[in-house]
Structure formats: structure tokens, C-alpha cells
Design an enzyme around this catalytic site. Structure first.
Site, PDB file in Angstrom:
ATOM      1  N   PHE A  32       0.583  18.638  11.467  1.00  0.00           N
ATOM      2  CA  PHE A  32      -0.519  19.353  10.815  1.00  0.00           C
ATOM      3  C   PHE A  32      -0.845  18.705   9.479  1.00  0.00           C
ATOM      4  O   PHE A  32      -1.105  19.366   8.489  1.00  0.00           O
ATOM      5  CB  PHE A  32      -0.162  20.828  10.626  1.00  0.00           C
ATOM      6  CG  PHE A  32      -1.369  21.728  10.482  1.00  0.00           C
ATOM      7  CD1 PHE A  32      -2.225  21.961  11.548  1.00  0.00           C
ATOM      8  CD2 PHE A  32      -1.650  22.341   9.267  1.00  0.00           C
ATOM      9  CE1 PHE A  32      -3.330  22.784  11.415  1.00  0.00           C
ATOM     10  CE2 PHE A  32      -2.755  23.169   9.121  1.00  0.00           C
ATOM     11  CZ  PHE A  32      -3.602  23.386  10.198  1.00  0.00           C
ATOM     12  N   GLY A  33      -0.828  17.361   9.492  1.00  0.00           N
ATOM     13  CA  GLY A  33      -1.226  16.619   8.305  1.00  0.00           C
ATOM     14  C   GLY A  33      -2.717  16.368   8.323  1.00  0.00           C
ATOM     15  O   GLY A  33      -3.505  17.165   8.847  1.00  0.00           O
ATOM     16  N   GLN A  89      -4.731  14.227   9.996  1.00  0.00           N
ATOM     17  CA  GLN A  89      -5.355  14.232  11.322  1.00  0.00           C
ATOM     18  C   GLN A  89      -5.042  15.510  12.091  1.00  0.00           C
ATOM     19  O   GLN A  89      -5.912  16.084  12.742  1.00  0.00           O
ATOM     20  CB  GLN A  89      -4.885  13.015  12.123  1.00  0.00           C
ATOM     21  CG  GLN A  89      -5.522  11.702  11.702  1.00  0.00           C
ATOM     22  CD  GLN A  89      -6.989  11.615  12.088  1.00  0.00           C
ATOM     23  OE1 GLN A  89      -7.400  12.072  13.143  1.00  0.00           O
ATOM     24  NE2 GLN A  89      -7.781  11.011  11.215  1.00  0.00           N
ATOM     25  N   SER A 141       9.028  23.778   7.933  1.00  0.00           N
ATOM     26  CA  SER A 141       8.293  22.770   7.180  1.00  0.00           C
ATOM     27  C   SER A 141       7.104  23.405   6.462  1.00  0.00           C
ATOM     28  O   SER A 141       6.625  24.478   6.825  1.00  0.00           O
ATOM     29  CB  SER A 141       7.792  21.667   8.117  1.00  0.00           C
ATOM     30  OG  SER A 141       6.760  22.158   8.949  1.00  0.00           O
ATOM     31  N   SER A 188       4.182  22.367   6.642  1.00  0.00           N
ATOM     32  CA  SER A 188       3.066  22.372   7.594  1.00  0.00           C
ATOM     33  C   SER A 188       3.018  23.667   8.400  1.00  0.00           C
ATOM     34  O   SER A 188       1.940  24.134   8.770  1.00  0.00           O
ATOM     35  CB  SER A 188       3.189  21.181   8.549  1.00  0.00           C
ATOM     36  OG  SER A 188       3.028  19.961   7.861  1.00  0.00           O
ATOM     37  N   HIS A 246      -3.517   6.749  17.736  1.00  0.00           N
ATOM     38  CA  HIS A 246      -3.298   5.342  17.392  1.00  0.00           C
ATOM     39  C   HIS A 246      -2.342   4.781  18.430  1.00  0.00           C
ATOM     40  O   HIS A 246      -1.424   5.473  18.880  1.00  0.00           O
ATOM     41  CB  HIS A 246      -2.716   5.236  15.983  1.00  0.00           C
ATOM     42  CG  HIS A 246      -2.407   3.836  15.526  1.00  0.00           C
ATOM     43  ND1 HIS A 246      -3.237   2.766  15.778  1.00  0.00           N
ATOM     44  CD2 HIS A 246      -1.357   3.330  14.813  1.00  0.00           C
ATOM     45  CE1 HIS A 246      -2.724   1.675  15.242  1.00  0.00           C
ATOM     46  NE2 HIS A 246      -1.584   1.990  14.655  1.00  0.00           N
ATOM     47  N   ASP A 278      -6.937  -2.263  14.333  1.00  0.00           N
ATOM     48  CA  ASP A 278      -6.649  -1.269  13.304  1.00  0.00           C
ATOM     49  C   ASP A 278      -5.650  -1.826  12.293  1.00  0.00           C
ATOM     50  O   ASP A 278      -5.869  -1.729  11.071  1.00  0.00           O
ATOM     51  CB  ASP A 278      -6.104   0.007  13.947  1.00  0.00           C
ATOM     52  CG  ASP A 278      -5.957   1.140  12.952  1.00  0.00           C
ATOM     53  OD1 ASP A 278      -6.986   1.703  12.551  1.00  0.00           O
ATOM     54  OD2 ASP A 278      -4.820   1.465  12.590  1.00  0.00           O
ATOM     55  N   GLU A 295      -6.506  -2.718   8.335  1.00  0.00           N
ATOM     56  CA  GLU A 295      -5.769  -2.092   7.241  1.00  0.00           C
ATOM     57  C   GLU A 295      -5.156  -3.138   6.313  1.00  0.00           C
ATOM     58  O   GLU A 295      -5.234  -3.028   5.088  1.00  0.00           O
ATOM     59  CB  GLU A 295      -4.652  -1.210   7.811  1.00  0.00           C
ATOM     60  CG  GLU A 295      -5.143   0.040   8.533  1.00  0.00           C
ATOM     61  CD  GLU A 295      -4.041   0.729   9.313  1.00  0.00           C
ATOM     62  OE1 GLU A 295      -4.275   1.847   9.786  1.00  0.00           O
ATOM     63  OE2 GLU A 295      -2.938   0.149   9.461  1.00  0.00           O
ATOM     64  N   GLU A 339     -15.391  -1.486 -13.968  1.00  0.00           N
ATOM     65  CA  GLU A 339     -16.103  -2.552 -13.271  1.00  0.00           C
ATOM     66  C   GLU A 339     -15.455  -2.930 -11.945  1.00  0.00           C
ATOM     67  O   GLU A 339     -16.152  -3.253 -10.981  1.00  0.00           O
ATOM     68  CB  GLU A 339     -16.193  -3.795 -14.171  1.00  0.00           C
ATOM     69  CG  GLU A 339     -17.074  -3.617 -15.381  1.00  0.00           C
ATOM     70  CD  GLU A 339     -18.507  -3.254 -15.019  1.00  0.00           C
ATOM     71  OE1 GLU A 339     -18.995  -3.687 -13.952  1.00  0.00           O
ATOM     72  OE2 GLU A 339     -19.148  -2.523 -15.792  1.00  0.00           O
TER      73      GLU A 339
END
Length: 337
Positions: free
Chosen positions: A26-27, A29, A52, A54, A109, A192, A196, A228
Site C-alpha cells: 500500500f505504498g 503504487q 505495518s 500501511s 514491473h 525501464d 532510470e 538555474e
């Protein structure tokens, strides 16, 4: 070769009607998948470790929460949204013993499937639904009645319905509103990781720090160097996001456009591209995956040192001060809520 884009009319939530969906984690994503699917009318539970943080977060927003083994045993479709480095152990101890024939095992993923860390039994479907944005953005766009583009892939199609299930899940989280592309676990994983490392998280951060250092070493105030080289990056990236390189060049001054087009290739050189090709090779041949797996087995000693060095870089120290001038900026806590 043209890639087909799937939209709302190409997917049906009826594929998931009557099925039980478990979102493990339950983070960033996990919360977006679970809440979007719930709001799309699906029967969803969240699977997390007992006690937890979460667990409390999920209950606070009205989700049904179960321990991971119970969630897997309950579900027809299991989406694994816990960090890559923990998936192998969690799969072995808490997922595999509770899978049933005809279940669907889903990922956002492809790392653990592609590199053989997880080897599902032949009697389950194995799919991927990979939103192309952080979870907090996916949730926000869903609530705004738009969506986040997604990738889908099928690694194993035991039931003959794996692709339809992936499309239905993508529709449930809002992906088909924006468009869904079909790929493979191999291509998603390798592109991916490369993106990254070479551009998004690695290349851009190093470019920003190098620019900051050059200005400060030349005697300019770090506050100006920060604005900048880091602060204004968002303005440019937003233009990229909305209209590609062309919109950026159209929107900036002629001076900036000319300077960028003539000087940029002196920064990103043939040697830079050669380094990028080497990074891609290490992703393709599995050497990065082996390095990352070994790093985790040792307790992440190198990562911890790198994190400490990054936190102590002058750009972070001056940035904290300058961001304090702008209290409206999102904090990490707000983005994860």
C-alpha cells in the site's frame, strides 16, 4: 512497427466482475491501484504485513486489509506491488503456498520474472500492468476523470484470458482513458531500468549536480546555481511532458533555444552515448540485476553510503533552505498520502 493502443472500448470490467482482487502493498503504487479499482466497482482487498504503517493507512481510507497469505488465498487475481528486492522472499514464503490453479499473478514491473527471481507454476496466468507515472499522480488523474498511460504484458496465459484480464485491470485503474500499449516483460524491464539509470534518476541528477558545482566553483552564489540548475528544471520538464522537445524550444527564448541546440551536444557527447550503451548492456546481460541482488543480500551497504553522500551534497543543503521559501510545494509525506 506500429504498436496498438488500447482504449476504454477495447477493455471490459466484466472480465473482473465477480472476481476477488488482492493488491499486495500500500505504498505509492499499491494505494493507487487499490483505491482506483475499488472506485471502479471491483472487490478489492489490500495485503500487507501485520502491524505495518500501511495497514493503518489502508484501513483509514476504508480498504479491507488482510495479511499477505490470507489475501492471496482469498483472491483470484494477485497484484504484487512491494519493492523489487523483497518480492522473491515474499513470493516464496507467503504467495506461492496459497496460489490456486487458474489464479492470475500480476506485476507492475517485470524485474523478478525477467531475471528468474520468481518462477510461477505453469497453472496460473502471469501478467503485467505498468502505469507510466508515480502512484500519487495516477490516483490524482483518476479522480479527475482522466488517466495514466499503461503498459501491459503477458508472460504466461494458462486460462486463455490473461490479456483480457490485464486490459480490464488497466481499465479499472484508469489506464485505458489515456491509452494502453502492449509489450513484453523483457522489453518493459530493460527499457525501464535503462531509462532510470541513464536519464531519469541517474543522468539527470548527475547533470544537475555537475552544473551546480561548476557555477559554485566559479564563484557564483549557491542560491543562484540552485535556481538555474535544479529549480527551473521543472519548467522545462513540464514542457517536454506536454509537447515534447518542440514545445520546449518553442516556449523558451530564442537565446535559450540557440544556446541549448549548439551547446547541449558538447555536454552530451559521443562518450556519453557510449557510456549509455554500456549501461544498457549491463541491463540486458543481467549484470546489473546480479549486482542489485547481491547488494540487497549484503544489507545495501553501498546504497546506504551513496544515500548519505547525496544527502550531504551542497545542492541538497541550499535546496532545503530555498524550498522553505515556497511552503506550497508538495512534500514527500503529502505525495505518499
Amino acid at each position: 512497427m506500429d504498436i496498438k493502443v488500447y482504449r476504454d472500448e477495447d477493455a471490459s470490467l466484466e472480465v473482473l466482475a465477480g472476481k476477488k482482487l488482492a493488491v499486495l502493498g500500500f505504498g505509492s503504487q499499491g494505494h493507487a491501484h487499490a483505491l482506483n479499482l475499488r472506485d471502479s466497482g471491483m472487490d478489492v482487498c489490500v495485503g500487507v504485513r501485520p502491524g505495518s504503517a500501511s495497514w493503518q493507512k489502508a484501513e483509514a481510507v476504508g480498504m479491507v486489509v488482510k495479511e499477505i497469505p490470507d489475501a492471496v488465498a482469498w483472491a483470484d487475481v494477485v497484484m504484487v506491488l512491494i519493492p523489487d528486492q523483497h518480492q522473491k522472499q515474499v513470493y516464496r514464503e507467503w504467495i506461492a503456498p496459497h496460489l490456486q490453479e487458474g489464479n492470475t499473478l500480476a506485476f507492475a514491473h517485470g524485474f523478478n520474472i525477467h531475471y528468474g527471481q520468481i518462477e510461477p507454476p505453469p497453472w496460473v496466468d502471469v501478467i503485467m500492468i505498468a502505469p507510466k507515472s508515480p502512484g500519487h499522480m495516477m490516483r490524482r488523474l483518476y479522480q479527475q476523470q482522466v488517466g495514466t498511460p499503461c503498459l501491459i504484458a503477458v508472460h504466461q496465459d494458462y486460462t486463455g484470458q490473461a490479456k483480457q484480464t490485464a486490459l480490464a485491470w488497466a481499465k479499472g485503474i484508469g489506464g485505458t482513458r489515456a491509452g494502453v500499449l502492449e509489450t513484453t516483460f523483457k522489453d518493459e524491464t530493460e527499457t525501464d531500468l535503462f531509462g532510470e539509470q541513464a536519464v531519469l534518476c541517474g543522468g539527470s541528477a548527475q547533470l544537475i549536480k555537475a552544473g551546480f558545482e561548476v557555477l559554485v566553483e566559479a564563484g557564483y552564489p549557491p542560491e543562484l546555481a540552485y535556481f538555474e540548475c535544479l529549480h527551473e528544471m521543472k519548467l522545462i520538464v513540464d514542457l517536454y511532458y506536454e509537447g515534447g522537445l518542440a514545445l520546449m524550444n518553442y516556449s523558451v527564448s530564442d537565446t535559450a533555444e540557440y544556446g541549448g541546440l549548439t551547446r547541449g551536444p558538447r555536454v552530451i557527447t559521443a562518450e556519453t552515448k557510449a557510456a549509455m550503451r554500456q549501461i544498457l548492456k549491463e541491463v540486458q546481460d543481467g549484470s546489473f540485476a546480479r549486482e542489485w541482488i547481491e547488494e540487497n543480500e549484503k544489507g545495501q551497504p553501498r546504497l546506504k553510503k551513496l544515500r548519505e553522500a547525496e544527502a550531504n551534497h551542497p545542492i541538497e543543503k541550499i535546496g532545503k533552505v530555498l524550498r522553505g521559501m515556497m511552503p506550497w510545494l508538495h512534500t514527500k509525506k503529502e505525495m505518499e498520502a
